[in-house]
Design a protein around this motif. Structure first.
Motif, PDB file in Angstrom:
ATOM      1  N   MET A   1      -0.841  -2.705 -10.147  1.00  0.00           N
ATOM      2  CA  MET A   1      -1.498  -2.490  -8.880  1.00  0.00           C
ATOM      3  C   MET A   1      -2.211  -3.774  -8.489  1.00  0.00           C
ATOM      4  O   MET A   1      -2.756  -4.464  -9.317  1.00  0.00           O
ATOM      5  N   GLU A   2      -2.176  -4.046  -7.197  1.00  0.00           N
ATOM      6  CA  GLU A   2      -2.734  -5.294  -6.707  1.00  0.00           C
ATOM      7  C   GLU A   2      -3.559  -5.018  -5.449  1.00  0.00           C
ATOM      8  O   GLU A   2      -3.180  -4.202  -4.621  1.00  0.00           O
ATOM      9  N   TYR A   3      -4.665  -5.703  -5.325  1.00  0.00           N
ATOM     10  CA  TYR A   3      -5.546  -5.584  -4.162  1.00  0.00           C
ATOM     11  C   TYR A   3      -5.358  -6.810  -3.286  1.00  0.00           C
ATOM     12  O   TYR A   3      -5.304  -7.932  -3.782  1.00  0.00           O
ATOM     13  N   SER A   4      -5.234  -6.599  -1.978  1.00  0.00           N
ATOM     14  CA  SER A   4      -5.062  -7.729  -1.082  1.00  0.00           C
ATOM     15  C   SER A   4      -5.688  -7.422   0.275  1.00  0.00           C
ATOM     16  O   SER A   4      -5.755  -6.276   0.682  1.00  0.00           O
ATOM     17  N   THR A   5      -6.136  -8.456   0.954  1.00  0.00           N
ATOM     18  CA  THR A   5      -6.630  -8.316   2.324  1.00  0.00           C
ATOM     19  C   THR A   5      -5.740  -9.150   3.232  1.00  0.00           C
ATOM     20  O   THR A   5      -4.992 -10.005   2.767  1.00  0.00           O
ATOM     21  N   SER A  21       5.124  -3.786  -0.953  1.00  0.00           N
ATOM     22  CA  SER A  21       4.137  -2.760  -1.338  1.00  0.00           C
ATOM     23  C   SER A  21       4.776  -1.383  -1.424  1.00  0.00           C
ATOM     24  O   SER A  21       5.488  -0.957  -0.523  1.00  0.00           O
ATOM     25  N   VAL A  24       0.264   1.616   0.478  1.00  0.00           N
ATOM     26  CA  VAL A  24      -0.689   0.912   1.335  1.00  0.00           C
ATOM     27  C   VAL A  24      -1.880   1.839   1.518  1.00  0.00           C
ATOM     28  O   VAL A  24      -1.729   2.974   1.968  1.00  0.00           O
ATOM     29  N   PHE A  25      -3.062   1.349   1.167  1.00  0.00           N
ATOM     30  CA  PHE A  25      -4.308   2.107   1.295  1.00  0.00           C
ATOM     31  C   PHE A  25      -5.208   1.299   2.212  1.00  0.00           C
ATOM     32  O   PHE A  25      -5.584   0.177   1.872  1.00  0.00           O
ATOM     33  N   SER A  26      -5.539   1.843   3.395  1.00  0.00           N
ATOM     34  CA  SER A  26      -6.226   1.028   4.379  1.00  0.00           C
ATOM     35  C   SER A  26      -7.070   1.873   5.321  1.00  0.00           C
ATOM     36  O   SER A  26      -6.706   3.003   5.635  1.00  0.00           O
ATOM     37  N   LEU A 119      -4.471   9.472  -3.476  1.00  0.00           N
ATOM     38  CA  LEU A 119      -3.778   8.498  -4.334  1.00  0.00           C
ATOM     39  C   LEU A 119      -2.801   9.183  -5.276  1.00  0.00           C
ATOM     40  O   LEU A 119      -1.673   8.725  -5.461  1.00  0.00           O
TER      41      LEU A 119
END
Length: 144
Positions: A1-5, A21, A24-26, A119
């Motif tokens: 799992m990776e976090y990105s902005t 991805s 997508v969690f936003s 999730l």
């Protein structure tokens, strides 16, 4: 799992980020337009402020064959004192849709239990599609 902005990413980097991805969690926002580049059968979890819901990204998810989950925020102490009464009056008179933007500036911070449930649902859907249906389902390519 990776976090990105999305801050500082070029258009190409944004497209590649969404394309690679599975989930997508936003919060609700314009960056979700990039869902058009997401691989089919990925998942989107969209978080909305209280009393605010728009179908734009749910429709993009549907057109892109994504699993869509909406998580709303409701924390009474984050709202203006008369917000609940105003929202209920607008709903009762059938005018909420016209005034929904007034509620879009509230903070987004859904309860952790709701996020965990969303999730879990999204991961199970994506895992089921990637590792079961994609291997055993020979009919789906006919519909892509």
């Amino acid at each position: 799992m990776e976090y990105s902005t999305m801050d500082g990413l070029s258009v190409k980097q944004q497209i590649l980020l969404f394309y690679s991805s599975d989930l997508v969690f936003s919060p609700h926002g314009s960056a979700l337009v990039n869902l058009l580049f997401t691989t089919p059968h990925s998942s989107l979890i969209e978080c909305n402020p209280p009393y605010f819901y728009e179908m734009w990204f749910a429709n993009i998810a549907w057109m892109s064959r994504l699993h869509y989950v909406c998580v709303t925020t409701y924390r009474a102490h984050w709202l203006k004192p008369d917000a609940v009464k105003t929202a209920e009056q607008l709903y009762n008179h059938g005018k909420f849709f016209l005034k929904r933007r007034a509620f879009s500036d509230y903070r987004v911070g859904p309860p952790p239990a709701n996020v965990l449930s969303a999730l879990s649902d999204a991961v199970e859907y994506t895992k089921r599609w990637r590792f079961v249906y994609e291997i055993t389902d020979k009919w789906s390519p006919l519909f892509f």
